[in-house]
Design a protein around this motif. Structure first.
Motif, PDB file in Angstrom:
ATOM      1  N   GLU A 127       0.828  -1.204   0.000  1.00 11.39           N
ATOM      2  CA  GLU A 127       0.000   0.000   0.000  1.00 11.39           C
ATOM      3  C   GLU A 127       0.867   1.260   0.000  1.00 11.39           C
ATOM      4  O   GLU A 127       0.574   2.218  -0.706  1.00 11.39           O
ATOM      5  N   VAL A 128       1.937   1.254   0.771  1.00 11.37           N
ATOM      6  CA  VAL A 128       2.841   2.408   0.790  1.00 11.37           C
ATOM      7  C   VAL A 128       3.412   2.648  -0.598  1.00 11.37           C
ATOM      8  O   VAL A 128       3.429   3.779  -1.099  1.00 11.37           O
ATOM      9  N   LEU A 129       3.857   1.599  -1.269  1.00 10.86           N
ATOM     10  CA  LEU A 129       4.425   1.747  -2.611  1.00 10.86           C
ATOM     11  C   LEU A 129       3.384   2.211  -3.616  1.00 10.86           C
ATOM     12  O   LEU A 129       3.673   3.040  -4.480  1.00 10.86           O
ATOM     13  N   GLU A 130       2.165   1.699  -3.509  1.00 11.52           N
ATOM     14  CA  GLU A 130       1.090   2.134  -4.412  1.00 11.52           C
ATOM     15  C   GLU A 130       0.778   3.613  -4.200  1.00 11.52           C
ATOM     16  O   GLU A 130       0.607   4.363  -5.153  1.00 11.52           O
ATOM     17  N   ARG A 131       0.720   4.033  -2.949  1.00 13.53           N
ATOM     18  CA  ARG A 131       0.430   5.440  -2.654  1.00 13.53           C
ATOM     19  C   ARG A 131       1.580   6.344  -3.095  1.00 13.53           C
ATOM     20  O   ARG A 131       1.359   7.449  -3.583  1.00 13.53           O
ATOM     21  N   LEU A 132       2.806   5.874  -2.929  1.00 13.86           N
ATOM     22  CA  LEU A 132       3.954   6.650  -3.385  1.00 13.86           C
ATOM     23  C   LEU A 132       3.913   6.794  -4.903  1.00 13.86           C
ATOM     24  O   LEU A 132       4.087   7.895  -5.435  1.00 13.86           O
ATOM     25  N   ALA A 133       3.651   5.705  -5.606  1.00 17.33           N
ATOM     26  CA  ALA A 133       3.559   5.761  -7.083  1.00 17.33           C
ATOM     27  C   ALA A 133       2.452   6.714  -7.523  1.00 17.33           C
ATOM     28  O   ALA A 133       2.621   7.468  -8.485  1.00 17.33           O
ATOM     29  N   ALA A 134       1.330   6.737  -6.815  1.00 19.80           N
ATOM     30  CA  ALA A 134       0.220   7.634  -7.152  1.00 19.80           C
ATOM     31  C   ALA A 134       0.567   9.091  -6.872  1.00 19.80           C
ATOM     32  O   ALA A 134      -0.047   9.995  -7.447  1.00 19.80           O
ATOM     33  N   SER A 135       1.540   9.336  -6.007  1.00 24.25           N
ATOM     34  CA  SER A 135       1.917  10.698  -5.620  1.00 24.25           C
ATOM     35  C   SER A 135       2.953  11.308  -6.552  1.00 24.25           C
ATOM     36  O   SER A 135       3.200  12.508  -6.501  1.00 24.25           O
ATOM     37  N   LEU A 136       3.566  10.474  -7.386  1.00 20.47           N
ATOM     38  CA  LEU A 136       4.621  10.942  -8.289  1.00 20.47           C
ATOM     39  C   LEU A 136       4.085  11.026  -9.709  1.00 20.47           C
ATOM     40  O   LEU A 136       3.191  10.267 -10.075  1.00 20.47           O
ATOM     41  N   PRO A 137       4.648  11.892 -10.540  1.00 24.59           N
ATOM     42  CA  PRO A 137       4.191  11.965 -11.934  1.00 24.59           C
ATOM     43  C   PRO A 137       4.542  10.672 -12.672  1.00 24.59           C
ATOM     44  O   PRO A 137       5.511   9.991 -12.329  1.00 24.59           O
ATOM     45  N   ALA A 138       3.753  10.359 -13.662  1.00 29.65           N
ATOM     46  CA  ALA A 138       3.987   9.165 -14.481  1.00 29.65           C
ATOM     47  C   ALA A 138       5.303   9.307 -15.222  1.00 29.65           C
ATOM     48  O   ALA A 138       5.676  10.387 -15.677  1.00 29.65           O
ATOM     49  N   SER A 139       6.010   8.217 -15.343  1.00 28.11           N
ATOM     50  CA  SER A 139       7.282   8.194 -16.055  1.00 28.11           C
ATOM     51  C   SER A 139       7.040   8.170 -17.543  1.00 28.11           C
ATOM     52  O   SER A 139       6.104   7.539 -18.029  1.00 28.11           O
ATOM     53  N   ASN A 140       7.899   8.848 -18.297  1.00 31.72           N
ATOM     54  CA  ASN A 140       7.833   8.827 -19.759  1.00 31.72           C
ATOM     55  C   ASN A 140       8.814   7.819 -20.329  1.00 31.72           C
ATOM     56  O   ASN A 140       9.030   7.785 -21.526  1.00 31.72           O
ATOM     57  N   ALA A 141       9.446   7.020 -19.471  1.00 25.56           N
ATOM     58  CA  ALA A 141      10.432   6.046 -19.940  1.00 25.56           C
ATOM     59  C   ALA A 141       9.750   4.966 -20.765  1.00 25.56           C
ATOM     60  O   ALA A 141       8.647   4.533 -20.470  1.00 25.56           O
ATOM     61  N   ALA A 142      10.441   4.516 -21.792  1.00 23.70           N
ATOM     62  CA  ALA A 142       9.884   3.468 -22.661  1.00 23.70           C
ATOM     63  C   ALA A 142      10.258   2.102 -22.162  1.00 23.70           C
ATOM     64  O   ALA A 142      11.199   1.880 -21.495  1.00 23.70           O
TER      65      ALA A 142
END
Length: 80
Positions: free
Chosen positions: A65-80
């Motif tokens: 849950e912590v990792l999911e919330r952290l990912a939701a708090s950061l902008p999406a990556s543009n990496a391919a």
């Protein structure tokens, strides 16, 4: 900060993203000087993990849950 995430994230600078996550029992502001230095060349994200600094606590600690919330708090990556 996205309200549903409950994780406070501060952003500074521009460029490639760098995420600074503090150790347990600390908070992101402890890395402010490093973040300021890095922000000359990078977009730096200072994170307060749940229950630390300016982030709300979770009722029950769950790493996924912590990792999911952290990912939701950061902008999406543009990496391919």
């Amino acid at each position: 900060m996205k309200r549903q995430s409950m994780i406070f994230v501060e952003s500074m600078g521009q460029g490639a993203p760098v995420v600074l996550v503090h150790g347990w029992g600390m908070h992101g502001n402890l890395m402010r000087d490093l973040a300021m230095d890095l922000s000359a060349d990078f977009q730096v994200f200072l994170v307060d993990l749940p229950g630390h600094g300016r982030s709300e606590s979770l009722p029950l600690f769950d790493l996924v849950e912590v990792l999911e919330r952290l990912a939701a708090s950061l902008p999406a990556s543009n990496a391919a």
